[in-house]
Scaffold this active site. Structure first.
Site, PDB file in Angstrom:
ATOM      1  N   TYR A   1       9.990  27.414 -50.729  1.00  0.00           N
ATOM      2  CA  TYR A   1       9.551  26.086 -50.279  1.00  0.00           C
ATOM      3  C   TYR A   1       8.160  26.175 -49.652  1.00  0.00           C
ATOM      4  CZ  TYR A   1       9.460  21.673 -47.657  1.00  0.00           C
ATOM      5  OH  TYR A   1       9.097  20.442 -47.139  1.00  0.00           O
TER       6      TYR A   1
ATOM      7  N   SER B   1       3.754  20.181 -46.045  1.00  0.00           N
ATOM      8  CA  SER B   1       4.589  20.497 -44.879  1.00  0.00           C
ATOM      9  C   SER B   1       3.793  21.437 -43.981  1.00  0.00           C
ATOM     10  CB  SER B   1       5.862  21.188 -45.377  1.00  0.00           C
ATOM     11  OG  SER B   1       6.529  21.817 -44.315  1.00  0.00           O
TER      12      SER B   1
HETATM   13  N1  LIG Z   1      12.208  15.582 -43.933  1.00  0.00           N
HETATM   14  C1  LIG Z   1      11.250  16.243 -43.324  1.00  0.00           C
HETATM   15  O1  LIG Z   1      11.371  16.494 -42.106  1.00  0.00           O
HETATM   16  C2  LIG Z   1      10.005  16.681 -44.056  1.00  0.00           C
HETATM   17  C3  LIG Z   1       9.014  17.383 -43.353  1.00  0.00           C
HETATM   18  C4  LIG Z   1       7.852  17.791 -44.013  1.00  0.00           C
HETATM   19  C5  LIG Z   1       7.697  17.478 -45.352  1.00  0.00           C
HETATM   20  N2  LIG Z   1       8.659  16.783 -46.032  1.00  0.00           N
HETATM   21  C6  LIG Z   1       8.410  16.474 -47.439  1.00  0.00           C
HETATM   22  O2  LIG Z   1       8.648  15.091 -47.667  1.00  0.00           O
HETATM   23  C7  LIG Z   1       9.155  14.898 -48.994  1.00  0.00           C
HETATM   24  C8  LIG Z   1      10.452  14.108 -48.944  1.00  0.00           C
HETATM   25  O3  LIG Z   1      11.401  14.852 -48.221  1.00  0.00           O
HETATM   26  P1  LIG Z   1      12.836  14.267 -47.784  1.00  0.00           P
HETATM   27  O4  LIG Z   1      13.057  14.754 -46.410  1.00  0.00           O
HETATM   28  O5  LIG Z   1      12.953  12.819 -48.097  1.00  0.00           O
HETATM   29  O6  LIG Z   1      13.805  15.121 -48.755  1.00  0.00           O
HETATM   30  P2  LIG Z   1      15.256  14.768 -49.312  1.00  0.00           P
HETATM   31  O7  LIG Z   1      15.963  13.853 -48.391  1.00  0.00           O
HETATM   32  O8  LIG Z   1      15.917  16.059 -49.629  1.00  0.00           O
HETATM   33  O9  LIG Z   1      14.913  13.994 -50.681  1.00  0.00           O
HETATM   34  C9  LIG Z   1      14.310  14.700 -51.739  1.00  0.00           C
HETATM   35  C10 LIG Z   1      14.136  13.789 -52.938  1.00  0.00           C
HETATM   36  O10 LIG Z   1      13.657  14.615 -54.027  1.00  0.00           O
HETATM   37  C11 LIG Z   1      14.496  14.364 -55.151  1.00  0.00           C
HETATM   38  N3  LIG Z   1      14.615  15.494 -56.065  1.00  0.00           N
HETATM   39  C12 LIG Z   1      14.994  16.759 -55.764  1.00  0.00           C
HETATM   40  N4  LIG Z   1      15.075  17.490 -56.897  1.00  0.00           N
HETATM   41  C13 LIG Z   1      14.710  16.666 -57.917  1.00  0.00           C
HETATM   42  C14 LIG Z   1      14.613  16.834 -59.319  1.00  0.00           C
HETATM   43  N5  LIG Z   1      14.931  17.987 -59.919  1.00  0.00           N
HETATM   44  N6  LIG Z   1      14.214  15.789 -60.078  1.00  0.00           N
HETATM   45  C15 LIG Z   1      13.917  14.598 -59.490  1.00  0.00           C
HETATM   46  N7  LIG Z   1      14.017  14.361 -58.170  1.00  0.00           N
HETATM   47  C16 LIG Z   1      14.418  15.397 -57.390  1.00  0.00           C
HETATM   48  C17 LIG Z   1      15.874  14.059 -54.530  1.00  0.00           C
HETATM   49  O11 LIG Z   1      16.707  13.475 -55.496  1.00  0.00           O
HETATM   50  P3  LIG Z   1      18.315  13.776 -55.567  1.00  0.00           P
HETATM   51  O12 LIG Z   1      18.958  12.735 -54.724  1.00  0.00           O
HETATM   52  O13 LIG Z   1      18.636  13.635 -57.009  1.00  0.00           O
HETATM   53  O14 LIG Z   1      18.533  15.166 -55.038  1.00  0.00           O
HETATM   54  C18 LIG Z   1      15.448  13.146 -53.394  1.00  0.00           C
HETATM   55  O15 LIG Z   1      15.183  11.857 -53.874  1.00  0.00           O
HETATM   56  C19 LIG Z   1       9.295  16.284 -49.597  1.00  0.00           C
HETATM   57  O16 LIG Z   1       8.174  16.579 -50.403  1.00  0.00           O
HETATM   58  C20 LIG Z   1       9.344  17.206 -48.400  1.00  0.00           C
HETATM   59  O17 LIG Z   1       8.900  18.509 -48.701  1.00  0.00           O
HETATM   60  C21 LIG Z   1       9.797  16.397 -45.415  1.00  0.00           C
END
Ligand SMILES: NC(=O)c1ccc[n+]([C@@H]2O[C@H](COP(=O)([O-])OP(=O)(O)OC[C@H]3O[C@@H](n4cnc5c(N)ncnc54)[C@H](OP(=O)(O)O)[C@@H]3O)[C@@H](O)[C@H]2O)c1
Length: 251
Positions: free
Chosen positions: A169, A156
């Site tokens: 985070y 990120s």
């Molecule tokens: N969205 C953005 O704007 C953004 C920007 C920069 C970086 N990122 C990075 O991109 C990646 C994906 O982000 P996202 O936006 O898709 O996040 P998200 O919508 O919150 O999804 C997170 C995923 O991680 C899983 N997870 C969380 N805790 C877990 C655990 N204990 N065991 C197994 N799985 C777990 C969640 O499963 P559950 O459904 O079970 O909670 C979900 O599938 C992350 O690494 C994030 O840091 C995102």
């Protein structure tokens, strides 16, 4: 280094590839699963929500894409024994792994370090950093069996430049960058390429939690970003190693 999200996925470009993806049940993970399967890869979908994994599985199969494999696991409670079992299952069933994508993460809370909830700090570091470390350690021997393997750590902007109140985070993503760079150097002369990726803003639950009042009209949905991950798993990106990548959204 910027990578365009505008990438045309060709059918079968990842045929016979075995790729493990964490957090595959929703958000960016769901979009990546669909695109990898569209490109012909067998996706080992890791996630703690079995119902959510099954929903995405049904979607993939319904679209006629390559059938995924489900692996329910809570990364917060997972122990070395769980990772050992996963390693054995992959070796027994496929004999190798071609890709490992560390997508799962939690945002923790927005809080000054001085007041940060200690239990949540531990949980965030466990899911965002310790779990990817252990998963990687147990899967390197399996990735070594591939002729062209990739490890992608999701980072990120707050893991590359510090921002106040992003707490555990941000710190976990700084550490992921360190893990990625260290590993890329250690594996430099092997068939395993290691990079970190900042996908930038995407319209997911995580983004909504971080910016609850935001107008999301101009925030791209993860489906418009995920084709770049197919590119990063394809032979076209074979020479990238030890890079800090940024996904550049192009409409
Ligand atoms: N969205 C953005 O704007 C953004 C920007 C920069 C970086 N990122 C990075 O991109 C990646 C994906 O982000 P996202 O936006 O898709 O996040 P998200 O919508 O919150 O999804 C997170 C995923 O991680 C899983 N997870 C969380 N805790 C877990 C655990 N204990 N065991 C197994 N799985 C777990 C969640 O499963 P559950 O459904 O079970 O909670 C979900 O599938 C992350 O690494 C994030 O840091 C995102």
């Amino acid at each position: 280094m910027n990578i365009s999200t505008h990438y045309e996925i060709s059918k079968n470009e990842l045929k016979d590839k075995i790729i493990l993806l964490t957090g595959a049940n929703r958000g960016f993970g769901r979009a990546i699963t669909l695109d990898l399967a569209k490109a012909g890869a067998s996706v080992i979908m890791l996630g703690r929500d079995l119902g959510g994994l099954e929903t995405v599985y049904d979607e993939v199969v319904g679209l006629g894409y390559q059938q995924p494999i489900l692996h329910p696991l809570d990364l917060e409670g997972a122990t070395p024994e769980h990772y050992q079992q996963l390693q054995s299952e992959i070796l027994d069933n496929f004999g190798r792994l071609d890709g490992l994508i560390h997508n799962a993460a939690i945002i923790g809370t927005m809080m000054p370090i001085e007041q940060y909830d200690i239990k949540l700090w531990y949980s965030t570091l466990q899911i965002n950093l310790n779990a990817p470390f252990m998963l990687t350690q147990f899967l390197i021997p399996v990735l070594s069996q591939s002729v062209d393997a990739r490890i992608l750590f999701f980072s990120s902007s707050v893991g590359r430049e510090a921002r106040a109140y992003w707490g555990a985070y941000g710190v976990s993503k700084f550490a992921i960058e360190g893990l990625s760079k260290t590993l890329a150097e250690e594996l430099e002369k092997t068939n395993i390429k290691v990079n970190s990726v900042d996908p930038k803003q995407m319209r997911t639950k995580m983004r909504q939690t971080a910016y609850p009042a935001e107008n999301t009209d101009n925030i791209p949905p993860p489906e418009l970003i995920s084709p770049a991950i197919v590119y990063l798993m394809s032979k076209k990106s074979k020479n990238l190693n030890g890079k800090q990548l940024v996904l550049e959204f192009n409409k």
